[in-house]
Write an enzyme that holds these catalytic residues in place. Sequence first.
Site, PDB file in Angstrom:
ATOM      1  N   SER A 186     -58.104  -5.333   9.565  1.00 29.84           N
ATOM      2  CA  SER A 186     -57.259  -4.363   9.538  1.00 29.84           C
ATOM      3  C   SER A 186     -57.709  -2.341  10.148  1.00 29.84           C
ATOM      4  O   SER A 186     -57.028  -2.180  10.497  1.00 29.84           O
ATOM      5  CB  SER A 186     -57.310  -4.218   7.829  1.00 29.84           C
ATOM      6  OG  SER A 186     -58.118  -3.859   7.831  1.00 29.84           O
ATOM      7  N   HIS A 214     -51.962  -8.184   7.643  1.00 31.31           N
ATOM      8  CA  HIS A 214     -51.200  -6.876   8.493  1.00 31.31           C
ATOM      9  C   HIS A 214     -50.689  -7.795  10.265  1.00 31.31           C
ATOM     10  O   HIS A 214     -50.868  -7.367  10.465  1.00 31.31           O
ATOM     11  CB  HIS A 214     -53.126  -6.463   9.482  1.00 31.31           C
ATOM     12  CG  HIS A 214     -53.425  -5.538   8.519  1.00 31.31           C
ATOM     13  ND1 HIS A 214     -52.982  -3.804   7.775  1.00 31.31           N
ATOM     14  CD2 HIS A 214     -54.130  -5.005   6.767  1.00 31.31           C
ATOM     15  CE1 HIS A 214     -53.463  -3.031   7.292  1.00 31.31           C
ATOM     16  NE2 HIS A 214     -53.933  -4.348   6.799  1.00 31.31           N
ATOM     17  N   LYS A 244     -46.704  -3.607   2.715  1.00 33.23           N
ATOM     18  CA  LYS A 244     -47.315  -3.129   4.564  1.00 33.23           C
ATOM     19  C   LYS A 244     -46.202  -3.539   5.210  1.00 33.23           C
ATOM     20  O   LYS A 244     -44.983  -2.786   4.655  1.00 33.23           O
ATOM     21  CB  LYS A 244     -48.375  -3.759   5.260  1.00 33.23           C
ATOM     22  CG  LYS A 244     -49.453  -2.647   4.343  1.00 33.23           C
ATOM     23  CD  LYS A 244     -50.357  -4.402   4.734  1.00 33.23           C
ATOM     24  CE  LYS A 244     -52.154  -4.163   4.188  1.00 33.23           C
ATOM     25  NZ  LYS A 244     -52.312  -3.803   2.754  1.00 33.23           N
TER      26      LYS A 244
END
Length: 400
Positions: A186, A214, A244
């Site tokens: 990340s 991610h 996310k």
Amino acid sequence: MATKSLRSFLENGLTHLKENGLYNEIETVHGANGPMITIGSKNFINLSSNNYLGLATDARLKKVAHEAIDSHGVGSGSVRTINGTLDLHDKLENKLAAFKGTEAAIAYQSGFNCNMAAISAVMDKQDVIFSDALNHASIIDGCRLSKATIIRYGHSDMDDLRKKAIDAISSGKYKKMMVITDGVFSMDGDIAKLPDMVEIAEELDLITYVDDAHGSGVTGNGYGTVKQFGLEDKIDFQVGTLSKAIGVVGGYVAGKRTLVDWLKVCSRPFLFSTALSPADIAASLKAIELLMDSKELNQKLCENGNYLKQGLEKLGYNIGTSETPITPCIIGDEKETQQFSKRLYDEGVYAKSIVFPTVPKGTGRIRNMPTSAHTKEMLDQTLAVYEKVGKEMGMIKESL
């Protein structure tokens, strides 16, 4: 505050952080967290959100969330193992399994909870975990909670992983062995070497665990890093987040049916925390359906990420080894990094500084997170600000 020792600890600690450029100022966003945000009375181009696909503000997700509140209420009412498992939970977990190419999936209240839950439910003090040196804090804490021996291997260094695994086998100390890594890291945006990791794991009988928080919605045409390498049947734990790219909140573990059945009876966050709310489940379901039906948002994200990277590199910034839209501008010194972020802020670009302990000392960076919702005009304006601030701070030389 009654306790002198606590007051002294807090005051001295905060002073130290502020003097060394390590204190993080928190700003309040007024309204939605989209490509543009409002802080106070000022509007900013937002480059600090994990809302990769812009789904946090998507009208289609808001619609189904409202409908779920009308039909199921605002809360699930209980933990999953009593009567908090709603029909919506079953639908979400079936959809997640199809999305990740596994037999089953289990949903949790956050991505952080996933790592607290899954690692400690399987690994214990008789076991050893090989953890990438740059793994996320939730992985590190999950490993600690398990009480297994933790051996760090060099970041994406497969030779180091192999050597340390062989040494651990030779010692005869451990019952089970696990290798655990982020799919996408990340802070740097690089991708784990999953094919090499799987090869070592199969050779040495290591349990494989990938946290793709991610990666899901970003890599592998949106299906994630494991899918990108075609390793769905080779990874024991596929961990992801709903907060996310999915744009909502929550997390999940996907894998074999036996693994999910075990986690449902042995993972403490599942057993002792109230289940995800109906609105969050419905919105997550819709987001995953959109990802599976169309690659448009994912393609736009990649285009915007590449555009910003190329522009920053052309200006002379060090963006490291990123292979994803995560775009760090590595400044180095913590105080200078904080100052740079504040100057961007002054010019209408919200891009937070990331410093120790999130990244190693001396590697402070501005972490830019372009999304599919940003326009080319927003990115051009961002690059113009980076050029202006870089010249002011001596990071970009004026043209002769």
